[in-house]
Design a protein around this motif. Structure first.
Motif, PDB file in Angstrom:
ATOM      1  N   ARG A  12     -19.207 -44.673   9.669  1.00 43.97           N
ATOM      2  CA  ARG A  12     -18.105 -43.977   9.021  1.00 43.97           C
ATOM      3  C   ARG A  12     -18.327 -42.482   9.187  1.00 43.97           C
ATOM      4  O   ARG A  12     -19.416 -41.984   8.947  1.00 43.97           O
ATOM      5  CB  ARG A  12     -18.019 -44.349   7.535  1.00 43.97           C
ATOM      6  CG  ARG A  12     -17.661 -45.819   7.292  1.00 43.97           C
ATOM      7  CD  ARG A  12     -17.516 -46.115   5.811  1.00 43.97           C
ATOM      8  NE  ARG A  12     -17.155 -47.507   5.561  1.00 43.97           N
ATOM      9  CZ  ARG A  12     -16.936 -48.030   4.365  1.00 43.97           C
ATOM     10  NH1 ARG A  12     -17.064 -47.252   3.279  1.00 43.97           N
ATOM     11  NH2 ARG A  12     -16.614 -49.299   4.232  1.00 43.97           N
ATOM     12  N   GLN A  13     -17.285 -41.795   9.606  1.00 46.35           N
ATOM     13  CA  GLN A  13     -17.426 -40.373   9.899  1.00 46.35           C
ATOM     14  C   GLN A  13     -16.272 -39.587   9.305  1.00 46.35           C
ATOM     15  O   GLN A  13     -15.107 -39.987   9.399  1.00 46.35           O
ATOM     16  CB  GLN A  13     -17.489 -40.152  11.407  1.00 46.35           C
ATOM     17  CG  GLN A  13     -17.661 -38.686  11.790  1.00 46.35           C
ATOM     18  CD  GLN A  13     -18.060 -38.510  13.230  1.00 46.35           C
ATOM     19  OE1 GLN A  13     -18.812 -39.311  13.774  1.00 46.35           O
ATOM     20  NE2 GLN A  13     -17.557 -37.462  13.867  1.00 46.35           N
ATOM     21  N   LEU A  14     -16.614 -38.452   8.708  1.00 47.94           N
ATOM     22  CA  LEU A  14     -15.635 -37.521   8.158  1.00 47.94           C
ATOM     23  C   LEU A  14     -15.667 -36.248   8.985  1.00 47.94           C
ATOM     24  O   LEU A  14     -16.739 -35.689   9.238  1.00 47.94           O
ATOM     25  CB  LEU A  14     -15.968 -37.208   6.691  1.00 47.94           C
ATOM     26  CG  LEU A  14     -15.077 -36.171   5.995  1.00 47.94           C
ATOM     27  CD1 LEU A  14     -13.656 -36.707   5.839  1.00 47.94           C
ATOM     28  CD2 LEU A  14     -15.658 -35.816   4.629  1.00 47.94           C
ATOM     29  N   ASP A  15     -14.504 -35.775   9.438  1.00 51.60           N
ATOM     30  CA  ASP A  15     -14.413 -34.583  10.273  1.00 51.60           C
ATOM     31  C   ASP A  15     -13.404 -33.599   9.699  1.00 51.60           C
ATOM     32  O   ASP A  15     -12.320 -33.999   9.247  1.00 51.60           O
ATOM     33  CB  ASP A  15     -13.982 -34.948  11.702  1.00 51.60           C
ATOM     34  CG  ASP A  15     -15.068 -35.649  12.477  1.00 51.60           C
ATOM     35  OD1 ASP A  15     -15.972 -34.978  12.967  1.00 51.60           O
ATOM     36  OD2 ASP A  15     -15.007 -36.897  12.562  1.00 51.60           O
ATOM     37  N   PHE A  16     -13.781 -32.322   9.749  1.00 52.01           N
ATOM     38  CA  PHE A  16     -12.852 -31.234   9.444  1.00 52.01           C
ATOM     39  C   PHE A  16     -12.907 -30.248  10.600  1.00 52.01           C
ATOM     40  O   PHE A  16     -13.992 -29.919  11.094  1.00 52.01           O
ATOM     41  CB  PHE A  16     -13.220 -30.512   8.142  1.00 52.01           C
ATOM     42  CG  PHE A  16     -13.021 -31.340   6.904  1.00 52.01           C
ATOM     43  CD1 PHE A  16     -11.752 -31.508   6.369  1.00 52.01           C
ATOM     44  CD2 PHE A  16     -14.100 -31.948   6.280  1.00 52.01           C
ATOM     45  CE1 PHE A  16     -11.566 -32.264   5.226  1.00 52.01           C
ATOM     46  CE2 PHE A  16     -13.924 -32.711   5.139  1.00 52.01           C
ATOM     47  CZ  PHE A  16     -12.645 -32.872   4.610  1.00 52.01           C
ATOM     48  N   ASP A  32     -15.916 -27.216  13.906  1.00 52.17           N
ATOM     49  CA  ASP A  32     -15.771 -28.576  13.390  1.00 52.17           C
ATOM     50  C   ASP A  32     -16.960 -28.894  12.495  1.00 52.17           C
ATOM     51  O   ASP A  32     -18.096 -28.522  12.800  1.00 52.17           O
ATOM     52  CB  ASP A  32     -15.714 -29.595  14.528  1.00 52.17           C
ATOM     53  CG  ASP A  32     -14.453 -29.490  15.352  1.00 52.17           C
ATOM     54  OD1 ASP A  32     -13.377 -29.759  14.807  1.00 52.17           O
ATOM     55  OD2 ASP A  32     -14.563 -29.123  16.544  1.00 52.17           O
ATOM     56  N   TYR A  33     -16.698 -29.620  11.422  1.00 51.17           N
ATOM     57  CA  TYR A  33     -17.735 -30.132  10.532  1.00 51.17           C
ATOM     58  C   TYR A  33     -17.679 -31.653  10.562  1.00 51.17           C
ATOM     59  O   TYR A  33     -16.594 -32.245  10.510  1.00 51.17           O
ATOM     60  CB  TYR A  33     -17.530 -29.644   9.102  1.00 51.17           C
ATOM     61  CG  TYR A  33     -18.433 -30.352   8.093  1.00 51.17           C
ATOM     62  CD1 TYR A  33     -19.768 -29.998   7.952  1.00 51.17           C
ATOM     63  CD2 TYR A  33     -17.940 -31.397   7.306  1.00 51.17           C
ATOM     64  CE1 TYR A  33     -20.596 -30.637   7.055  1.00 51.17           C
ATOM     65  CE2 TYR A  33     -18.767 -32.050   6.399  1.00 51.17           C
ATOM     66  CZ  TYR A  33     -20.090 -31.668   6.273  1.00 51.17           C
ATOM     67  OH  TYR A  33     -20.901 -32.324   5.383  1.00 51.17           O
ATOM     68  N   PHE A  34     -18.851 -32.294  10.691  1.00 53.58           N
ATOM     69  CA  PHE A  34     -18.870 -33.753  10.695  1.00 53.58           C
ATOM     70  C   PHE A  34     -19.924 -34.280   9.725  1.00 53.58           C
ATOM     71  O   PHE A  34     -20.960 -33.660   9.498  1.00 53.58           O
ATOM     72  CB  PHE A  34     -19.140 -34.302  12.106  1.00 53.58           C
ATOM     73  CG  PHE A  34     -20.505 -33.955  12.654  1.00 53.58           C
ATOM     74  CD1 PHE A  34     -21.594 -34.779  12.442  1.00 53.58           C
ATOM     75  CD2 PHE A  34     -20.686 -32.793  13.400  1.00 53.58           C
ATOM     76  CE1 PHE A  34     -22.839 -34.468  12.938  1.00 53.58           C
ATOM     77  CE2 PHE A  34     -21.931 -32.464  13.912  1.00 53.58           C
ATOM     78  CZ  PHE A  34     -23.014 -33.301  13.684  1.00 53.58           C
ATOM     79  N   ASP A  35     -19.619 -35.426   9.155  1.00 54.67           N
ATOM     80  CA  ASP A  35     -20.541 -36.130   8.246  1.00 54.67           C
ATOM     81  C   ASP A  35     -20.478 -37.606   8.634  1.00 54.67           C
ATOM     82  O   ASP A  35     -19.481 -38.279   8.372  1.00 54.67           O
ATOM     83  CB  ASP A  35     -20.128 -35.922   6.785  1.00 54.67           C
ATOM     84  CG  ASP A  35     -21.192 -36.422   5.821  1.00 54.67           C
ATOM     85  OD1 ASP A  35     -21.793 -37.475   6.082  1.00 54.67           O
ATOM     86  OD2 ASP A  35     -21.416 -35.757   4.792  1.00 54.67           O
ATOM     87  N   ARG A  36     -21.547 -38.090   9.278  1.00 61.17           N
ATOM     88  CA  ARG A  36     -21.534 -39.433   9.847  1.00 61.17           C
ATOM     89  C   ARG A  36     -22.632 -40.285   9.213  1.00 61.17           C
ATOM     90  O   ARG A  36     -23.796 -39.891   9.178  1.00 61.17           O
ATOM     91  CB  ARG A  36     -21.741 -39.361  11.361  1.00 61.17           C
ATOM     92  CG  ARG A  36     -21.703 -40.703  12.075  1.00 61.17           C
ATOM     93  CD  ARG A  36     -22.110 -40.569  13.543  1.00 61.17           C
ATOM     94  NE  ARG A  36     -21.329 -39.547  14.217  1.00 61.17           N
ATOM     95  CZ  ARG A  36     -21.867 -38.464  14.750  1.00 61.17           C
ATOM     96  NH1 ARG A  36     -23.168 -38.248  14.671  1.00 61.17           N
ATOM     97  NH2 ARG A  36     -21.107 -37.570  15.358  1.00 61.17           N
ATOM     98  N   LYS A  65     -28.071 -41.035   8.261  1.00 70.35           N
ATOM     99  CA  LYS A  65     -26.988 -40.088   8.039  1.00 70.35           C
ATOM    100  C   LYS A  65     -27.206 -38.847   8.886  1.00 70.35           C
ATOM    101  O   LYS A  65     -28.309 -38.325   8.968  1.00 70.35           O
ATOM    102  CB  LYS A  65     -26.901 -39.696   6.565  1.00 70.35           C
ATOM    103  CG  LYS A  65     -25.692 -38.841   6.209  1.00 70.35           C
ATOM    104  CD  LYS A  65     -25.582 -38.644   4.704  1.00 70.35           C
ATOM    105  CE  LYS A  65     -24.311 -37.905   4.338  1.00 70.35           C
ATOM    106  NZ  LYS A  65     -24.158 -37.736   2.879  1.00 70.35           N
ATOM    107  N   ARG A  67     -25.192 -34.998   9.712  1.00 72.03           N
ATOM    108  CA  ARG A  67     -24.104 -34.102   9.388  1.00 72.03           C
ATOM    109  C   ARG A  67     -24.404 -32.717   9.946  1.00 72.03           C
ATOM    110  O   ARG A  67     -25.564 -32.323  10.057  1.00 72.03           O
ATOM    111  CB  ARG A  67     -23.869 -34.017   7.885  1.00 72.03           C
ATOM    112  CG  ARG A  67     -25.051 -33.540   7.071  1.00 72.03           C
ATOM    113  CD  ARG A  67     -24.746 -33.597   5.589  1.00 72.03           C
ATOM    114  NE  ARG A  67     -25.888 -33.211   4.788  1.00 72.03           N
ATOM    115  CZ  ARG A  67     -25.892 -33.242   3.444  1.00 72.03           C
ATOM    116  NH1 ARG A  67     -24.825 -33.649   2.793  1.00 72.03           N
ATOM    117  NH2 ARG A  67     -26.966 -32.863   2.782  1.00 72.03           N
TER     118      ARG A  67
END
Length: 269
Positions: A12-16, A32-36, A65, A67
């Motif tokens: 699961r990954q969150l991107d901004f 870009d910022y990512f949290d995987r 994790k 990020r």
């Protein structure tokens, strides 16, 4: 013993992201910022011996994790400057309650990497060192413990000095293979049909495990040695506090320790 409940790992990954352009798109910025988070990774969770299983079954119990940030800047003039930077933080979240996972490569089959919850995946594992013993007096005065005993009684002048006693419980994290950030920079230009382009690429903040030192800098005579071994290694009190004596008999000198760890930062053109 198999496990019929095994399944694919999930991520699961969150991107901004943010894109900016100035001067009719001649100058552009991107960040870009990512949290995987990766879950259900396959690990072997030890089972009690009393169960009587012939082997340790695999299960979807691990998780990791990552990020960080990615950034880029560029332009579209007759000359061109473009760059990018990337950073991430790596941490093992879970091994399903199992024991830490050691890794071995060369080094006399010694453990030199470890996977442990709460720390970077595959960190370098061994003893911390505190220089080189210069004299027998220094060895005799290197004491500790409740009885104030000599910590390394079998050491000789020229041997590596352990940061505390050399017990199994003293092995710890001695290096991190993951960089603080990586980057790239491209410089190019054109003039009357001639063009020039240069690309720089680098990594900052990571450590490397120089296993080659085990072979060519061990001082044991197993392999050919570089000629600078006579200049870099201990030859007497005060000669160096980094490399042991090539005539040292102590096997502790080749034990997995900070002696093998080097700064892995670099810039390449």
């Amino acid at each position: 013993v198999g496990n019929p409940d095994l399944r694919w790992e999930t991520t699961r990954q969150l991107d901004f992201g943010l894109d900016l352009a100035f001067f009719n798109s001649a100058l552009k910025f991107n960040i870009d910022y990512f949290d995987r988070k990766t879950s259900d990774m396959l690990v072997q969770v030890p089972m009690p011996a009393a169960i009587g299983l012939p082997n340790t079954p695999w299960s979807n119990a691990g998780s990791v994790k990552n990020r960080g940030f990615d950034g880029k800047i560029g332009n579209d003039f007759s000359y061109n400057i473009a760059g990018n930077i990337s950073t991430y933080k790596n941490k093992v979240l879970s091994l399903g309650g199992g024991t830490n996972i050691p890794g071995k490569t060369h080094l006399g089959n010694q453990v030199n990497t470890m996977i442990e919850p709460g720390k970077p995946i595959g960190y370098f594992y061994g003893y911390k060192m505190d220089g080189v013993f210069q004299t027998q007096e220094e060895i005799n005065n290197y004491r500790g413990g409740p009885d104030n005993t000599i910590i390394m009684p079998t050491a000789e002048p020229g041997d590596l000095k352990g940061d505390g006693k050399l017990g199994e419980e003293d092995r710890t994290m001695i290096g991190n293979p993951h960089p603080d950030f990586t980057f790239g920079l491209t410089l190019s230009g054109e003039y009357k049909g001639f063009d020039l382009s240069m690309f720089f690429q680098g990594s900052v903040g990571n450590d490397i495990l120089n296993i080659l030192k085990y072979d060519i800098y061990s001082g044991t005579g197993w392999y050919n040695a570089p000629k600078d071994i006579f200049d870099k290694f201990w030859t007497g009190p005060g000669s160096t506090n980094e490399n042991f004596a090539i005539s040292a008999n102590s096997r502790d000198n080749l034990t997995m320790s900070e002696w093998y760890i080097e700064n892995g930062s670099y810039v390449r053109l």
